[in-house]
Design a protein around this motif. Structure first.
Motif, PDB file in Angstrom:
ATOM      1  N   LEU A 207       0.836  -1.202   0.000  1.00  0.00           N
ATOM      2  CA  LEU A 207       0.000   0.000   0.000  1.00  0.00           C
ATOM      3  C   LEU A 207       0.869   1.250   0.000  1.00  0.00           C
ATOM      4  CD1 LEU A 207      -0.374   1.663   2.993  1.00  0.00           C
ATOM      5  CD2 LEU A 207      -1.404  -0.502   3.573  1.00  0.00           C
ATOM      6  N   ARG A 208       0.372   2.281  -0.683  1.00  0.00           N
ATOM      7  CA  ARG A 208       1.062   3.571  -0.682  1.00  0.00           C
ATOM      8  C   ARG A 208       0.597   4.336   0.539  1.00  0.00           C
ATOM      9  NH1 ARG A 208       1.292   4.092  -6.425  1.00  0.00           N
ATOM     10  NH2 ARG A 208       3.323   3.275  -6.991  1.00  0.00           N
ATOM     11  N   SER A 209       1.545   4.846   1.309  1.00  0.00           N
ATOM     12  CA  SER A 209       1.215   5.510   2.562  1.00  0.00           C
ATOM     13  C   SER A 209       2.396   6.347   3.023  1.00  0.00           C
ATOM     14  CB  SER A 209       0.883   4.416   3.599  1.00  0.00           C
ATOM     15  OG  SER A 209       0.321   4.987   4.757  1.00  0.00           O
ATOM     16  N   SER A 210       2.199   7.087   4.103  1.00  0.00           N
ATOM     17  CA  SER A 210       3.326   7.738   4.763  1.00  0.00           C
ATOM     18  C   SER A 210       4.197   6.637   5.345  1.00  0.00           C
ATOM     19  CB  SER A 210       2.853   8.620   5.917  1.00  0.00           C
ATOM     20  OG  SER A 210       1.819   9.474   5.501  1.00  0.00           O
ATOM     21  N   ARG A 211       5.493   6.839   5.293  1.00  0.00           N
ATOM     22  CA  ARG A 211       6.401   5.788   5.754  1.00  0.00           C
ATOM     23  C   ARG A 211       7.615   6.391   6.451  1.00  0.00           C
ATOM     24  NH1 ARG A 211       4.028   0.663   4.910  1.00  0.00           N
ATOM     25  NH2 ARG A 211       3.155   0.555   2.813  1.00  0.00           N
ATOM     26  N   ILE A 212       8.193   5.602   7.344  1.00  0.00           N
ATOM     27  CA  ILE A 212       9.471   5.991   7.959  1.00  0.00           C
ATOM     28  C   ILE A 212      10.403   4.789   7.976  1.00  0.00           C
ATOM     29  CG2 ILE A 212      10.690   6.840  10.001  1.00  0.00           C
ATOM     30  CD1 ILE A 212       8.446   8.393  10.844  1.00  0.00           C
ATOM     31  N   GLY A 213      11.595   4.962   7.430  1.00  0.00           N
ATOM     32  CA  GLY A 213      12.634   3.935   7.504  1.00  0.00           C
ATOM     33  C   GLY A 213      13.724   4.381   8.464  1.00  0.00           C
ATOM     34  N   LEU A 214      14.242   3.427   9.234  1.00  0.00           N
ATOM     35  CA  LEU A 214      15.328   3.710  10.186  1.00  0.00           C
ATOM     36  C   LEU A 214      16.483   2.773   9.865  1.00  0.00           C
ATOM     37  CD1 LEU A 214      16.527   4.850  12.872  1.00  0.00           C
ATOM     38  CD2 LEU A 214      15.200   3.089  14.068  1.00  0.00           C
ATOM     39  N   GLY A 215      17.659   3.351   9.627  1.00  0.00           N
ATOM     40  CA  GLY A 215      18.801   2.507   9.285  1.00  0.00           C
ATOM     41  C   GLY A 215      20.111   3.246   9.404  1.00  0.00           C
ATOM     42  N   HIS A 216      21.104   2.758   8.660  1.00  0.00           N
ATOM     43  CA  HIS A 216      22.410   3.425   8.688  1.00  0.00           C
ATOM     44  C   HIS A 216      23.091   3.299   7.334  1.00  0.00           C
ATOM     45  CE1 HIS A 216      24.916  -0.215   8.660  1.00  0.00           C
ATOM     46  NE2 HIS A 216      23.949  -0.763   9.385  1.00  0.00           N
ATOM     47  N   VAL A 251      21.769   4.168   2.171  1.00  0.00           N
ATOM     48  CA  VAL A 251      21.458   3.360   3.364  1.00  0.00           C
ATOM     49  C   VAL A 251      21.756   1.889   3.048  1.00  0.00           C
ATOM     50  CG1 VAL A 251      19.620   2.652   4.936  1.00  0.00           C
ATOM     51  CG2 VAL A 251      19.718   5.009   4.122  1.00  0.00           C
ATOM     52  N   ILE A 252      22.445   1.206   3.952  1.00  0.00           N
ATOM     53  CA  ILE A 252      22.803  -0.200   3.674  1.00  0.00           C
ATOM     54  C   ILE A 252      22.064  -1.216   4.558  1.00  0.00           C
ATOM     55  CG2 ILE A 252      25.026   0.364   2.613  1.00  0.00           C
ATOM     56  CD1 ILE A 252      26.352  -0.612   5.265  1.00  0.00           C
ATOM     57  N   ASN A 253      21.533  -0.779   5.694  1.00  0.00           N
ATOM     58  CA  ASN A 253      20.671  -1.651   6.512  1.00  0.00           C
ATOM     59  C   ASN A 253      19.571  -0.797   7.094  1.00  0.00           C
ATOM     60  OD1 ASN A 253      22.030  -4.387   6.604  1.00  0.00           O
ATOM     61  ND2 ASN A 253      23.719  -3.081   7.274  1.00  0.00           N
ATOM     62  N   ALA A 254      18.331  -1.281   7.029  1.00  0.00           N
ATOM     63  CA  ALA A 254      17.221  -0.467   7.548  1.00  0.00           C
ATOM     64  C   ALA A 254      15.990  -1.312   7.800  1.00  0.00           C
ATOM     65  CB  ALA A 254      16.873   0.650   6.563  1.00  0.00           C
ATOM     66  N   ILE A 255      15.179  -0.828   8.736  1.00  0.00           N
ATOM     67  CA  ILE A 255      13.876  -1.438   8.998  1.00  0.00           C
ATOM     68  C   ILE A 255      12.777  -0.385   8.773  1.00  0.00           C
ATOM     69  CG2 ILE A 255      14.892  -2.988  10.705  1.00  0.00           C
ATOM     70  CD1 ILE A 255      13.305  -1.336  12.873  1.00  0.00           C
ATOM     71  N   ASN A 256      11.557  -0.888   8.606  1.00  0.00           N
ATOM     72  CA  ASN A 256      10.407  -0.008   8.435  1.00  0.00           C
ATOM     73  C   ASN A 256       9.730   0.224   9.783  1.00  0.00           C
ATOM     74  OD1 ASN A 256       8.129   1.321   7.052  1.00  0.00           O
ATOM     75  ND2 ASN A 256       7.013  -0.530   7.664  1.00  0.00           N
ATOM     76  N   LEU A 257       9.629   1.478  10.188  1.00  0.00           N
ATOM     77  CA  LEU A 257       8.940   1.825  11.432  1.00  0.00           C
ATOM     78  C   LEU A 257       7.440   2.010  11.167  1.00  0.00           C
ATOM     79  CD1 LEU A 257      11.376   4.388  13.123  1.00  0.00           C
ATOM     80  CD2 LEU A 257      11.137   1.943  13.616  1.00  0.00           C
ATOM     81  N   ASP A 258       6.684   2.275  12.222  1.00  0.00           N
ATOM     82  CA  ASP A 258       5.245   2.508  12.103  1.00  0.00           C
ATOM     83  C   ASP A 258       5.004   3.689  11.162  1.00  0.00           C
ATOM     84  OD1 ASP A 258       2.556   2.349  12.564  1.00  0.00           O
ATOM     85  OD2 ASP A 258       2.629   3.314  14.522  1.00  0.00           O
ATOM     86  N   GLY A 259       4.092   3.512  10.203  1.00  0.00           N
ATOM     87  CA  GLY A 259       3.851   4.557   9.196  1.00  0.00           C
ATOM     88  C   GLY A 259       2.408   5.025   9.205  1.00  0.00           C
TER      89      GLY A 259
END
Ligand code: NDG
Length: 310
Positions: A207-216, A251-259
């Motif tokens: 789904l298309r939505s607001s999103r936040i990715g956290l990584g490094h 970014v080389i490693n990341a997870i998806n946070l609550d969006g």
């Protein structure tokens, strides 16, 4: 094997019993950028879609967002519980929690939560305090005392067994990027879908939505990338697109946070992104308000990310 092996720290060998869901440890460890010795955090804050040109998708420009890059996360990054703690099961806006903490220069929403009970979901370690751990397999992002990122899957015992190792730890849903590669397809098959309430895991991913990715990135700088979307699930990004864009940003490693409607970026106690929740999330609205559908408000969420001075 249930103990997290921090390659730059002691190898913890003790074995704990069987894991509840038989989750295999599967994670990446990467050294964080050591930063500088100044008291102030060195960080970059960009407007995406303005300072950055994002690629077009279906002939339409991708929506705006924020890009935050922090050089020294061991000192200047925390996962914080909602203003009343996870235990109290009370949701708060990111602004409320960030303001209470007094010190956040930039804050965003972080972990998923139960939309009915306001329970924090997933693993949470906040400034070396174990808040809670989960038996469900979802992607984790942690920072260890020895100065490493931990990104990936852990057993239910890992947070407790390694609470002395982790300074901050949070779970998302979907491991977006693993070792520089888009890992969305693989992690979709592995992750527990009940952590998110949008629908099936496949629906959630696409789904298309607001999103936040956290990584490094490769230099070990912490990166938070946020995109604006809307509540109808037709503006914003799906998780394949989010992963690809973040890879393009290094970014080389990341997870998806609550969006979705939870997506909030706060800068110096002011909301900095276009939040997508409608009038139902707005307190004290007159019930006979005209053009009610035009209104957008911050959603009350649980854990937050916080970039701070000390
Ligand atoms: C957001 C999430 C939803 C989740 C809820 C509470 C997206 C697109 O927040 O899945 O259950 O955490 O991430 N939506 O609405």
């Amino acid at each position: 094997p249930y103990y997290f092996q921090d390659t730059h720290g002691p190898i913890l060998k003790k074995s704990l019993g069987r894991s509840a869901r038989n989750i295999q440890e599967d994670y990446i460890v990467h050294k964080i950028h050591s930063g500088n010795s100044t008291k102030r955090p060195k960080y970059d804050f960009y407007e995406l879609g303005k300072d950055f040109t994002t690629k077009k998708h279906d002939g339409v420009d991708l929506v705006n967002g924020k890009y935050i890059r922090l050089h020294n996360p061991l000192k200047h990054f925390s996962i914080l519980e909602p203003a009343n703690t996870c235990k109290n099961k009370t949701a708060h806006t990111v602004k409320e929690t960030a303001t209470k903490a007094k010190k956040c220069i930039v804050a965003t929403n972080a972990g998923f939560f139960n939309v009915h009970t306001h329970e924090c979901l997933g693993n949470v370690i906040s400034n070396s305090q174990l808040v809670q751990s989960t038996t469900n397999r979802n992607a984790n992002f942690g920072i260890t005392k020895k100065g490493n990122y931990y990104v990936g899957y852990m057993t239910p015992e890992t947070p407790k067994a390694n609470q002395d190792e982790f300074v901050n730890l949070v779970s998302g849903v979907i491991w977006l990027i693993r070792d520089g590669k888009n890992y969305v397809k693989e992690s979709e098959k592995l992750e527990f879908e009940g952590t998110q309430a949008s629908g099936s895991i496949n629906y959630f991913v696409n789904l298309r939505s607001s999103r936040i990715g956290l990584g490094h990135d490769a230099e070990g700088r912490l990166v938070i990338v946020q995109f604006d979307g809307d509540g109808n699930h037709d503006k914003g990004l799906n998780l394949h697109e989010l992963a690809e864009l973040m890879i393009g940003m290094g970014v080389i490693n990341a997870i998806n946070l609550d969006g979705g409607g939870s997506t909030t970026v706060v800068h110096h106690n002011y909301v900095a992104n276009a939040v997508s929740d409608g009038a139902d999330s707005c307190p004290h609205l007159p019930s006979d308000l005209l053009f009610r559908e035009m209104i957008r408000c911050e959603r009350k969420v649980t854990t937050i990310t916080c970039i701070h001075n000390d």
